[in-house]
Write a protein that holds these residues in place. Structure first.
Motif, PDB file in Angstrom:
ATOM      1  N   PHE A   1       1.567  -1.298   0.225  1.00 45.44           N
ATOM      2  CA  PHE A   1       0.111  -0.431   0.124  1.00 45.44           C
ATOM      3  C   PHE A   1       0.768   1.739   0.217  1.00 45.44           C
ATOM      4  O   PHE A   1       1.873   1.747   0.388  1.00 45.44           O
ATOM      5  CB  PHE A   1      -0.840  -0.407   1.298  1.00 45.44           C
ATOM      6  N   GLY A   2       0.643   2.405  -0.925  1.00 40.32           N
ATOM      7  CA  GLY A   2       0.842   3.267  -1.577  1.00 40.32           C
ATOM      8  C   GLY A   2       0.661   4.091  -0.141  1.00 40.32           C
ATOM      9  O   GLY A   2      -1.005   3.984   0.679  1.00 40.32           O
ATOM     10  N   LEU A   3       1.357   5.721   0.476  1.00 43.96           N
ATOM     11  CA  LEU A   3      -0.168   6.502   1.623  1.00 43.96           C
ATOM     12  C   LEU A   3      -0.011   8.328   0.875  1.00 43.96           C
ATOM     13  O   LEU A   3       0.839   8.155   1.073  1.00 43.96           O
ATOM     14  CB  LEU A   3       1.307   6.839   2.731  1.00 43.96           C
ATOM     15  N   GLY A   4      -1.062   7.223   0.079  1.00 42.56           N
ATOM     16  CA  GLY A   4      -1.628   8.425  -1.054  1.00 42.56           C
ATOM     17  C   GLY A   4      -2.761   8.944  -1.085  1.00 42.56           C
ATOM     18  O   GLY A   4      -3.647   7.790  -0.473  1.00 42.56           O
ATOM     19  N   TYR A   5      -3.485  10.253  -1.007  1.00 42.19           N
ATOM     20  CA  TYR A   5      -4.443  10.616  -1.564  1.00 42.19           C
ATOM     21  C   TYR A   5      -4.996   9.583  -2.328  1.00 42.19           C
ATOM     22  O   TYR A   5      -3.923   9.517  -3.647  1.00 42.19           O
ATOM     23  CB  TYR A   5      -4.839  12.187  -1.247  1.00 42.19           C
ATOM     24  N   SER A   6      -6.055   9.949  -3.274  1.00 42.55           N
ATOM     25  CA  SER A   6      -7.227   9.773  -4.486  1.00 42.55           C
ATOM     26  C   SER A   6      -7.033   7.841  -3.908  1.00 42.55           C
ATOM     27  O   SER A   6      -7.146   7.443  -2.765  1.00 42.55           O
ATOM     28  CB  SER A   6      -6.321  10.256  -4.983  1.00 42.55           C
ATOM     29  N   TRP A   7      -7.592   7.694  -5.189  1.00 37.66           N
ATOM     30  CA  TRP A   7      -8.153   6.178  -5.479  1.00 37.66           C
ATOM     31  C   TRP A   7      -8.527   5.986  -6.836  1.00 37.66           C
ATOM     32  O   TRP A   7      -9.030   6.421  -7.692  1.00 37.66           O
ATOM     33  CB  TRP A   7      -9.073   5.725  -4.632  1.00 37.66           C
ATOM     34  N   GLY A   8      -9.023   4.748  -7.212  1.00 39.76           N
ATOM     35  CA  GLY A   8      -8.662   4.794  -8.652  1.00 39.76           C
ATOM     36  C   GLY A   8      -8.250   3.309  -9.465  1.00 39.76           C
ATOM     37  O   GLY A   8      -8.335   3.074 -10.149  1.00 39.76           O
ATOM     38  N   GLY A   9      -7.057   3.953  -9.271  1.00 43.23           N
ATOM     39  CA  GLY A   9      -5.836   3.485  -9.740  1.00 43.23           C
ATOM     40  C   GLY A   9      -5.698   2.587  -9.536  1.00 43.23           C
ATOM     41  O   GLY A   9      -6.083   1.463  -9.207  1.00 43.23           O
ATOM     42  N   PHE A  10      -4.105   1.692 -10.137  1.00 41.86           N
ATOM     43  CA  PHE A  10      -4.898   0.231 -10.012  1.00 41.86           C
ATOM     44  C   PHE A  10      -3.388  -0.891  -8.703  1.00 41.86           C
ATOM     45  O   PHE A  10      -3.364  -1.445  -8.865  1.00 41.86           O
ATOM     46  CB  PHE A  10      -3.308  -0.024 -11.211  1.00 41.86           C
ATOM     47  N   GLU A  11      -3.635   0.553  -7.712  1.00 40.35           N
ATOM     48  CA  GLU A  11      -2.232   0.308  -7.028  1.00 40.35           C
ATOM     49  C   GLU A  11      -2.944   0.143  -5.077  1.00 40.35           C
ATOM     50  O   GLU A  11      -4.277   1.736  -5.330  1.00 40.35           O
ATOM     51  CB  GLU A  11      -0.977   1.252  -7.049  1.00 40.35           C
ATOM     52  N   CYS A  12      -2.698  -0.180  -4.756  1.00 36.59           N
ATOM     53  CA  CYS A  12      -2.880  -0.338  -3.122  1.00 36.59           C
ATOM     54  C   CYS A  12      -3.087   1.219  -2.630  1.00 36.59           C
ATOM     55  O   CYS A  12      -1.602   1.518  -2.902  1.00 36.59           O
ATOM     56  CB  CYS A  12      -2.379  -0.920  -2.826  1.00 36.59           C
ATOM     57  N   LEU A  13      -2.900   2.093  -1.693  1.00 40.56           N
ATOM     58  CA  LEU A  13      -3.224   3.115  -1.161  1.00 40.56           C
ATOM     59  C   LEU A  13      -3.746   3.034   0.224  1.00 40.56           C
ATOM     60  O   LEU A  13      -5.140   2.185  -0.184  1.00 40.56           O
ATOM     61  CB  LEU A  13      -3.435   4.946  -2.146  1.00 40.56           C
ATOM     62  N   ALA A  14      -3.418   3.912   0.952  1.00 46.19           N
ATOM     63  CA  ALA A  14      -3.907   3.148   2.547  1.00 46.19           C
ATOM     64  C   ALA A  14      -3.931   4.967   2.801  1.00 46.19           C
ATOM     65  O   ALA A  14      -2.839   5.817   2.836  1.00 46.19           O
ATOM     66  CB  ALA A  14      -3.309   2.698   3.270  1.00 46.19           C
ATOM     67  N   VAL A  15      -4.793   5.557   3.651  1.00 49.60           N
ATOM     68  CA  VAL A  15      -4.598   6.830   4.346  1.00 49.60           C
ATOM     69  C   VAL A  15      -5.770   6.813   5.588  1.00 49.60           C
ATOM     70  O   VAL A  15      -6.345   6.110   5.582  1.00 49.60           O
ATOM     71  CB  VAL A  15      -5.724   8.022   3.439  1.00 49.60           C
ATOM     72  N   HIS A  16      -4.986   7.353   6.639  1.00 42.39           N
ATOM     73  CA  HIS A  16      -5.477   7.312   7.876  1.00 42.39           C
ATOM     74  C   HIS A  16      -6.742   8.794   7.832  1.00 42.39           C
ATOM     75  O   HIS A  16      -6.624   9.740   7.232  1.00 42.39           O
ATOM     76  CB  HIS A  16      -4.477   8.432   9.543  1.00 42.39           C
ATOM     77  N   VAL A  17      -7.973   8.492   7.790  1.00 37.17           N
ATOM     78  CA  VAL A  17      -9.341   8.960   7.966  1.00 37.17           C
ATOM     79  C   VAL A  17      -9.571  10.034   8.984  1.00 37.17           C
ATOM     80  O   VAL A  17      -9.579  10.942   9.950  1.00 37.17           O
ATOM     81  CB  VAL A  17     -10.087   8.440   7.687  1.00 37.17           C
ATOM     82  N   ASN A  18      -9.479  11.921   8.838  1.00 41.26           N
ATOM     83  CA  ASN A  18      -9.807  12.572   9.646  1.00 41.26           C
ATOM     84  C   ASN A  18     -11.263  13.645   9.082  1.00 41.26           C
ATOM     85  O   ASN A  18     -11.694  13.482   8.485  1.00 41.26           O
ATOM     86  CB  ASN A  18      -8.780  13.766   9.235  1.00 41.26           C
ATOM     87  N   LEU A  19     -12.688  13.014  10.718  1.00 41.79           N
ATOM     88  CA  LEU A  19     -13.400  12.820  10.078  1.00 41.79           C
ATOM     89  C   LEU A  19     -14.256  13.896  10.891  1.00 41.79           C
ATOM     90  O   LEU A  19     -15.354  14.228  11.282  1.00 41.79           O
ATOM     91  CB  LEU A  19     -14.366  11.956  10.633  1.00 41.79           C
ATOM     92  N   ASN A  20     -12.913  15.129  11.287  1.00 42.67           N
ATOM     93  CA  ASN A  20     -13.382  16.445  12.333  1.00 42.67           C
ATOM     94  C   ASN A  20     -14.122  17.319  11.547  1.00 42.67           C
ATOM     95  O   ASN A  20     -15.271  18.422  12.787  1.00 42.67           O
ATOM     96  CB  ASN A  20     -11.539  16.966  12.350  1.00 42.67           C
ATOM     97  N   ASP A  21     -13.861  17.055  10.044  1.00 47.10           N
ATOM     98  CA  ASP A  21     -15.247  18.170   9.715  1.00 47.10           C
ATOM     99  C   ASP A  21     -16.619  18.309   9.592  1.00 47.10           C
ATOM    100  O   ASP A  21     -17.812  18.876   9.247  1.00 47.10           O
ATOM    101  CB  ASP A  21     -14.859  18.494   7.983  1.00 47.10           C
ATOM    102  N   ARG A  22     -17.214  16.822  10.185  1.00 47.48           N
ATOM    103  CA  ARG A  22     -18.256  16.605  10.148  1.00 47.48           C
ATOM    104  C   ARG A  22     -19.048  17.051  11.218  1.00 47.48           C
ATOM    105  O   ARG A  22     -18.620  17.360  12.077  1.00 47.48           O
ATOM    106  CB  ARG A  22     -18.709  14.596  10.779  1.00 47.48           C
ATOM    107  N   ARG A  23     -20.371  17.405  10.951  1.00 45.04           N
ATOM    108  CA  ARG A  23     -21.698  18.157  11.538  1.00 45.04           C
ATOM    109  C   ARG A  23     -22.508  17.347  12.281  1.00 45.04           C
ATOM    110  O   ARG A  23     -22.999  17.895  13.373  1.00 45.04           O
ATOM    111  CB  ARG A  23     -21.682  19.391  10.581  1.00 45.04           C
TER     112      ARG A  23
END
Ligand code: PLP
Length: 396
Positions: free
Chosen positions: A337-359
């Motif tokens: 897994f690469g550490l990167g934003y975005s998705w839908g490409g050929f390679e695995c990616l992971a990200v720690h999600v920040n949900l602080n904007d939710r109201r």
């Protein structure tokens, strides 16, 4: 021979993806359309120049390359017209600017893609539009939030990062009852797994950066409208000049040819891993709409034809002050897994999600949320990589 369009209209999705958008007979038999780099288009005489009575008039208004992609997208979406813009974010902002004016009220789903929220809270606010965020689970209850000046109801399903489903037909029916336009960011499903216009949506938005382009090297957006909303959307595109580049349009059309088979693989691998992760001790929840345990599963099953390759897991967190350390340990242990934003490409990616904007729609709070984009790699290798991450998080 039967008309080619007629044959394609009744064909399976991979057949249509292989042939949609251009007819090789238009280009001396070459299978792909030419990449037309254009600003200036010449007119044969002054009268034609004055009346602009010819198919192409200036590069911002379309070329054979962009037309080929627009035709393919219209076919997939069932839309009256499609505009092509330089990013997925522009595919959100351009229709918002097309349909909103000072004094209007817009209802935006709270699980929305964060930069959409940023646009609403900054530029839309400055332009005099009031914005209100609603619970993705609201369904027909959205009627209670609709005001006389509500002009736009924006949906995104599944929601960004936490994958909440929405009852799109119920929301669209209420919005239309009160004269509002309904837009949907449908990037997750692609038109292969959900066709928004068939469910009452007026404007279907895609970050074609993801599955249509598919190779992590293009930024692109498409916006498709039903017949009632096409003229106003098209007019905004011409007014704003937010046209996309011909090279990128060509690459997205190229990506569409294989999108069906790529999506099948993304879907299969992601589901296998999601099911496995549900039974893993370190994981408190798996946020994937195709899992029967997921709260929005019934809506997904009712309306969607498939699931793409991105979902989230919630780790068992221990005390909240350790969430970040656990998430970072998981991410830093990954090798595939690469550490990167975005998705839908050929390679695995992971990200720690920040949900602080939710109201309204607060995210899971029992542990850190990690979003996983499952690429085209072999599942056994992806699984081993996730196991490395889980072991590292466990040790924190
Ligand atoms: C749901 C959604 N919509 C829109 C976008 C924006 O796409 P782009 O990165 O092309 O601006 C993204 C990007 O991550 C997204 O996840």
């Amino acid at each position: 021979m039967k008309n080619r369009d007629e044959i394609l209209a009744g064909a399976g999705v991979n057949t249509r993806l292989a042939h949609a958008g251009n007819d090789p007979a238009d280009y001396h038999g070459f299978v792909n359309p030419p990449v037309v780099h254009a600003s200036t288009v010449l007119f044969p005489d002054a009268a034609t120049m004055e009346s602009r009575a010819q198919k192409y008039t200036y590069g911002t208004r379309g070329t054979p390359t962009t037309d080929a992609l627009c035709a393919a997208i219209d076919e997939l979406e069932g839309s009256a017209g499609t505009i092509l813009v330089p990013s997925g974010l522009a595919a959100v902002t351009v229709p918002f600017l097309a349909f909103l004016s000072a004094g209007d009220h817009a209802l935006i789903v709270d699980s929305v893609y964060h930069p959409t929220r940023h646009f609403c809270d900054t530029m839309l606010k400055r332009l005099g539009v009031s914005v209100e965020y609603y619970d993705p689970a609201i369904g027909a209850g959205i009627e209670a939030l609709i005001r006389p000046n509500t002009r736009l109801v924006h949906t995104e399903a599944p929601g960004s990062n936490t994958f909440e489903m929405q009852d799109i037909p119920a929301i669209a029916a209420m919005a239309h009852k009160h004269g509002a336009v309904v837009s949907m960011d449908n990037t997750w499903a692609t038109p292969l797994f959900f066709r928004p216009l068939d469910f009452g949506v007026d404007i279907s938005i895609h970050a074609a950066t993801k599955y249509p382009a598919g190779h992590s090297d293009i930024l692109f957006g498409t916006v498709s409208a039903n017949a009632a909303h096409w003229a106003q959307l098209h007019d905004a595109q011409i007014t704003l000049g937010t046209c996309a580049s011909p090279d990128d349009a060509y690459q997205v059309l190229r990506g569409l040819r294989t999108m069906g088979v790529r999506l099948e693989r993304h879907q299969e691998s992601a589901l296998e891993l999601a099911r496995w992760l549900e039974g893993v001790d370190d994981v408190s929840r798996v946020l994937h709409p195709a899992l029967p345990s997921f709260p929005g599963h019934a809506l997904w099953k009712r309306d969607f034809k498939g699931a793409s390759g991105i979902f989230s897991i919630v780790l068992k967190g221990g005390s909240p002050e350790r969430y970040k350390a656990k998430a970072h340990a998981f991410l830093d242990a990954l090798g595939i897994f690469g550490l990167g934003y975005s998705w839908g490409g050929f390679e695995c990616l992971a990200v720690h999600v920040n949900l602080n904007d939710r109201r309204v729609a607060k995210g899971p709070e029992e542990g850190p949320v990690l979003r996983l984009q499952i690429g085209l790699e072999d599942v056994k290798d992806i699984k081993a990589d996730i196991e490395r991450g889980l072991a590292a998080a466990r040790a924190v």
